[in-house]
Design a protein around this motif. Structure first.
Motif, PDB file in Angstrom:
ATOM      1  N   THR A 289     -10.082   4.188   8.680  1.00  0.00           N
ATOM      2  CA  THR A 289     -10.810   4.805   9.625  1.00  0.00           C
ATOM      3  C   THR A 289     -10.784   6.315   8.853  1.00  0.00           C
ATOM      4  O   THR A 289     -12.080   6.536   9.520  1.00  0.00           O
ATOM      5  N   GLU A 290     -10.209   6.117   8.705  1.00  0.00           N
ATOM      6  CA  GLU A 290     -10.769   7.783   8.030  1.00  0.00           C
ATOM      7  C   GLU A 290     -11.806   7.574   6.432  1.00  0.00           C
ATOM      8  O   GLU A 290     -12.485   8.350   6.294  1.00  0.00           O
ATOM      9  N   LYS A 293     -15.029   6.823   7.949  1.00  0.00           N
ATOM     10  CA  LYS A 293     -15.674   8.393   8.917  1.00  0.00           C
ATOM     11  C   LYS A 293     -16.010   9.385   7.887  1.00  0.00           C
ATOM     12  O   LYS A 293     -16.600   9.937   8.043  1.00  0.00           O
ATOM     13  N   ARG A 294     -15.301   9.145   6.989  1.00  0.00           N
ATOM     14  CA  ARG A 294     -16.180  10.084   5.530  1.00  0.00           C
ATOM     15  C   ARG A 294     -17.386   9.669   4.665  1.00  0.00           C
ATOM     16  O   ARG A 294     -17.247   8.464   3.994  1.00  0.00           O
ATOM     17  N   ARG A 295     -18.662  10.153   4.722  1.00  0.00           N
ATOM     18  CA  ARG A 295     -19.390  10.112   4.517  1.00  0.00           C
ATOM     19  C   ARG A 295     -19.570  10.145   2.263  1.00  0.00           C
ATOM     20  O   ARG A 295     -20.346   9.704   2.261  1.00  0.00           O
ATOM     21  N   PHE A 341     -15.523  11.590  16.233  1.00  0.00           N
ATOM     22  CA  PHE A 341     -15.956  10.925  15.672  1.00  0.00           C
ATOM     23  C   PHE A 341     -16.174   9.703  15.925  1.00  0.00           C
ATOM     24  O   PHE A 341     -15.139   8.874  16.644  1.00  0.00           O
ATOM     25  N   LYS A 342     -17.327   8.463  15.504  1.00  0.00           N
ATOM     26  CA  LYS A 342     -17.270   7.384  15.115  1.00  0.00           C
ATOM     27  C   LYS A 342     -16.979   6.893  13.831  1.00  0.00           C
ATOM     28  O   LYS A 342     -17.908   7.565  12.903  1.00  0.00           O
ATOM     29  N   PRO A 343     -16.058   6.417  13.729  1.00  0.00           N
ATOM     30  CA  PRO A 343     -15.878   5.069  12.099  1.00  0.00           C
ATOM     31  C   PRO A 343     -17.134   4.712  11.916  1.00  0.00           C
ATOM     32  O   PRO A 343     -17.915   3.479  12.524  1.00  0.00           O
TER      33      PRO A 343
END
Length: 349
Positions: A289-290, A293-295, A341-343
């Protein structure tokens, strides 16, 4: 008498000296300590009764040789006036060396139960000597100025030998670690890792290898959990339709990469964050999930950043939940968790 008059001691000091031996009077007259400090010491003996005559005589004898310790006299008097054993406080004051082994450090080593005083020097306590020896670190014992390799701690204690170990910082670290619940297992890990080089261990090295043990312990737990998570995830996918499997292709690949990274590498994350990840049932999904989320995460090596970030956020969340549980009735909540946040899933290349 002329020297006593010249130094202009207080009436209290002169009163005490009037009943003492010529040797003691001579030592006081020739003391390198200042007049005011000598008066303070005699006051501590005769008026305030916080040191005995034996300690006063020791101090005057010592002050014939040097005045370097005089810089720590305030600390010494603070100790005896606060109720510290005057025998221990005085011996510690005399053997301290301000520029190498300050009085406050000597007293701390003694009051911490790491060292005691024997033969006018610091001696490692037998219990800690056994711990240090069990690591494979060689110790020495001393009797009447003769040194030998320490082979039996109990025998040395029975003979009242001084146990010599001059790495005070390492002794302190071992003393602290020996009180931890996992010390015995950690000790075996350190011994296996270092082998014969354990004799050259210093405090920084020991802390490093103890940290490595903590990481190793949690890493194996994380690997076990992640492998179980991945197996459960794949079984779930297998029981789905072909379309569902296609739609989850990116998740399959990414979770597989995370699993492989954790199994093949040693993620450089903190012990606390490792600990947070292994307290939940599905750390694999938390990391995935993280990642989504991280671009800024794209490459295989970036998985480490996702693990660290997931662990850090999870640790903070768990700390907040613990604080909320421990709040007293009527207290307002200090923290709130609001998903914000939205994954976003990334296609790995």
């Amino acid at each position: 008498m002329a020297l006593l008059k010249k130094r202009d001691f207080s009436d209290n000091t002169l009163e005490v000296l009037a009943y003492q031996t010529p040797a003691f009077i001579r030592n006081t007259a020739h003391s390198k300590f200042s007049r005011d400090n000598i008066n303070r010491l005699f006051l501590a003996y005769n008026y305030d009764d916080v040191i005995g005559l034996a300690q006063l005589k020791k101090l005057m004898m010592h002050s014939l040789l040097t005045r370097t310790n005089e810089i720590d006299l305030d600390r010494y008097l603070d100790k005896v006036y606060s109720g510290c054993d005057p025998v221990i406080a005085t011996d510690a004051f005399i053997l301290s060396v301000p520029d190498k082994r300050p009085y406050i450090e000597v007293m701390d080593l003694i009051e911490s139960g790491i060292y005691e005083i024997k033969d006018s020097n610091l001696s490692l306590i037998p219990e800690l000597a056994k711990e240090i020896g069990s690591l494979g670190i060689e110790l020495l014992s001393s009797r009447e100025g003769r040194y030998k390799v320490l082979l039996n701690v109990d025998e040395a204690a029975l003979n009242d030998d001084r146990i010599v170990f001059d790495d005070y910082r390492l002794a302190r670290i071992i003393s602290e670690l020996s009180k931890t619940p996992d010390w015995e297992d950690a000790k075996e890990f350190i011994k296996d890792y270092l082998g014969d080089s354990v004799q050259r261990t210093d405090a920084d090295m020991l802390e490093h290898y103890y940290y490595m043990y903590q990481v190793d312990l949690r890493l194996w737990s994380l690997r076990r959990l992640v492998n179980e998570n991945y197996e459960s995830f794949i079984n779930e996918v297998r029981h789905g339709t072909v379309d569902e499997t296609i739609n989850r292709a990116e998740e399959i690949v990414t979770k597989g990469n995370i699993k492989d990274f954790i199994n093949d590498e040693i993620p450089g994350i903190s012990v606390e964050n490792y600990g947070a990840l292994i307290t939940i049932c599905d750390p694999l999904d938390e990391i995935y999930t993280e990642w989504g989320k991280r671009r800024d995460l794209h490459t295989y090596s970036d998985i480490e950043k996702a693990i660290e970030s997931a662990g850090e956020k999870l640790r903070i969340r768990l700390d907040r939940e613990k604080a909320a549980r421990e709040q007293k009735p009527g207290e307002s909540a200090a923290f709130t968790d609001k998903p914000n946040f939205k994954p976003v899933k990334k296609v790995r290349r």
